[in-house]
Design an enzyme around this catalytic site. Structure first.
Site, short mmCIF file in Angstrom:
data_model
loop_
_atom_site.label_atom_id
_atom_site.label_comp_id
_atom_site.label_asym_id
_atom_site.label_seq_id
_atom_site.Cartn_x
_atom_site.Cartn_y
_atom_site.Cartn_z
N ASP A 8 0.88 -1.18 0.00
CA ASP A 8 0.00 0.00 0.00
C ASP A 8 0.91 1.23 0.00
O ASP A 8 2.14 1.11 -0.18
CB ASP A 8 -0.99 -0.04 1.18
CG ASP A 8 -0.33 0.23 2.53
OD1 ASP A 8 0.92 0.30 2.60
OD2 ASP A 8 -1.06 0.37 3.53
N HIS A 9 0.33 2.41 0.22
CA HIS A 9 1.14 3.63 0.19
C HIS A 9 2.24 3.61 1.24
O HIS A 9 3.32 4.12 1.02
CB HIS A 9 0.24 4.86 0.37
CG HIS A 9 -0.62 4.81 1.59
ND1 HIS A 9 -1.69 3.94 1.69
CD2 HIS A 9 -0.57 5.48 2.77
CE1 HIS A 9 -2.26 4.09 2.87
NE2 HIS A 9 -1.60 5.02 3.56
N CYS A 65 3.30 -3.06 3.98
CA CYS A 65 2.48 -1.90 4.35
C CYS A 65 3.20 -1.22 5.50
O CYS A 65 4.37 -1.53 5.76
CB CYS A 65 1.04 -2.29 4.66
SG CYS A 65 0.79 -3.33 6.11
N THR A 67 2.91 -1.29 8.87
CA THR A 67 3.33 -2.24 9.92
C THR A 67 3.52 -3.66 9.40
O THR A 67 4.10 -4.50 10.09
CB THR A 67 2.25 -2.32 11.01
OG1 THR A 67 1.02 -2.74 10.39
CG2 THR A 67 2.05 -0.98 11.70
N ILE A 69 1.03 -5.51 9.28
CA ILE A 69 -0.07 -6.23 9.94
C ILE A 69 -1.30 -6.31 9.04
O ILE A 69 -1.87 -7.40 8.85
CB ILE A 69 -0.43 -5.57 11.29
CG1 ILE A 69 0.75 -5.66 12.26
CG2 ILE A 69 -1.66 -6.24 11.90
CD1 ILE A 69 0.56 -4.84 13.54
N MET A 71 -1.56 -6.09 5.82
CA MET A 71 -1.29 -6.98 4.69
C MET A 71 -1.33 -8.45 5.12
O MET A 71 -1.87 -9.29 4.41
CB MET A 71 0.08 -6.67 4.07
CG MET A 71 0.07 -5.49 3.14
SD MET A 71 -0.92 -5.83 1.65
CE MET A 71 -0.30 -4.57 0.53
N HIS A 98 9.60 -24.33 9.16
CA HIS A 98 8.58 -25.00 9.97
C HIS A 98 7.14 -24.75 9.52
O HIS A 98 6.30 -25.63 9.71
CB HIS A 98 8.71 -24.58 11.44
CG HIS A 98 9.94 -25.16 12.10
ND1 HIS A 98 10.18 -25.03 13.45
CD2 HIS A 98 10.98 -25.87 11.59
CE1 HIS A 98 11.33 -25.64 13.74
NE2 HIS A 98 11.83 -26.15 12.64
N HIS A 133 6.64 -31.18 10.67
CA HIS A 133 6.09 -29.84 10.41
C HIS A 133 4.97 -29.90 9.38
O HIS A 133 4.05 -29.09 9.42
CB HIS A 133 7.21 -28.90 9.98
CG HIS A 133 8.30 -28.79 11.00
ND1 HIS A 133 8.08 -28.26 12.24
CD2 HIS A 133 9.59 -29.23 10.97
CE1 HIS A 133 9.20 -28.33 12.95
NE2 HIS A 133 10.12 -28.93 12.20
C1 RB5 Z 1 -1.66 2.97 6.41
O1 RB5 Z 1 -1.64 4.19 7.06
C2 RB5 Z 1 -1.39 1.85 7.39
O2 RB5 Z 1 -2.51 1.69 8.23
C3 RB5 Z 1 -1.09 0.56 6.66
O3 RB5 Z 1 0.03 0.75 5.85
C4 RB5 Z 1 -0.77 -0.62 7.52
O4 RB5 Z 1 0.21 -0.34 8.47
C5 RB5 Z 1 -1.92 -1.33 8.09
O5 RB5 Z 1 -1.79 -2.37 8.75
#
Ligand code: RB5
Length: 147
Positions: A8-9, A65, A67, A69, A71, A98, A133
């Site tokens: 993403d951005h 992305c 974090t 998270i 994605m 694993h 595994h």
């Molecule tokens: C975008 O601001 C941010 O929320 C996204 O890149 C990501 O970290 C979401 O989990």
């Protein structure tokens, strides 16, 4: 080795750097976007990249992305995807050995490009160990069949 990559951005700048790094190492990279830093929604890019892994067009995927998270959450909602969010080299190695992870997620606002390159290199070059595994991975995948 064919890799589906998407961001993403928040992950766009790292995607561009990682693409260059992987291509210089001879990896064939298919880029599923995003193509600018304009704000966008990570599931819109996780889905086509994971689709390329599920269809066999690509051997594995890398999602970026802020974090990692969002994605990883979007990736793991797709049947057949085992996405691991990694911010260190040990986890990248072990999720291949694993968990037979087929998608790697990383947080571009969490780790720097040099660490991301190393994590990606380890992920792409570490084989699954199978054996006990495989049984565990099979149990994880069987969870997809629950109502
Ligand atoms: C975008 O601001 C941010 O929320 C996204 O890149 C990501 O970290 C979401 O989990």
């Amino acid at each position: 080795m064919k890799v589906a990559i998407a961001a993403d951005h928040g992950g766009f700048a790292l995607k561009e750097e990682l693409k260059r790094h992987l291509e210089a190492a001879g990896v064939q990279v298919t880029d599923f976007g995003t193509y600018s830093e304009e704000s966008c929604d990570y599931p819109d890019f996780a889905v086509p990249a994971c689709g390329a892994v599920l269809s066999g067009e690509c051997d594995c995927g890398i999602l970026l992305c802020g974090t990692g998270i969002g994605m990883s959450l979007a990736a793991n909602k797709q049947k057949g995807i085992r996405c691991a969010l990694c911010g260190d080299c040990y986890s990248a190695e072990m999720t291949r050995r694993h968990n037979n992870a087929n998608v790697l997620a990383m947080g571009a606002r969490v780790i720097g490009p040099e660490l991301a390159f190393r994590i990606a290199d380890i992920f792409l070059n570490t084989p699954f160990e199978g054996g006990r595994h495989q049984r565990r991975v099979d149990k994880v995948m069987a969870l997809e069949e629950r109502e």
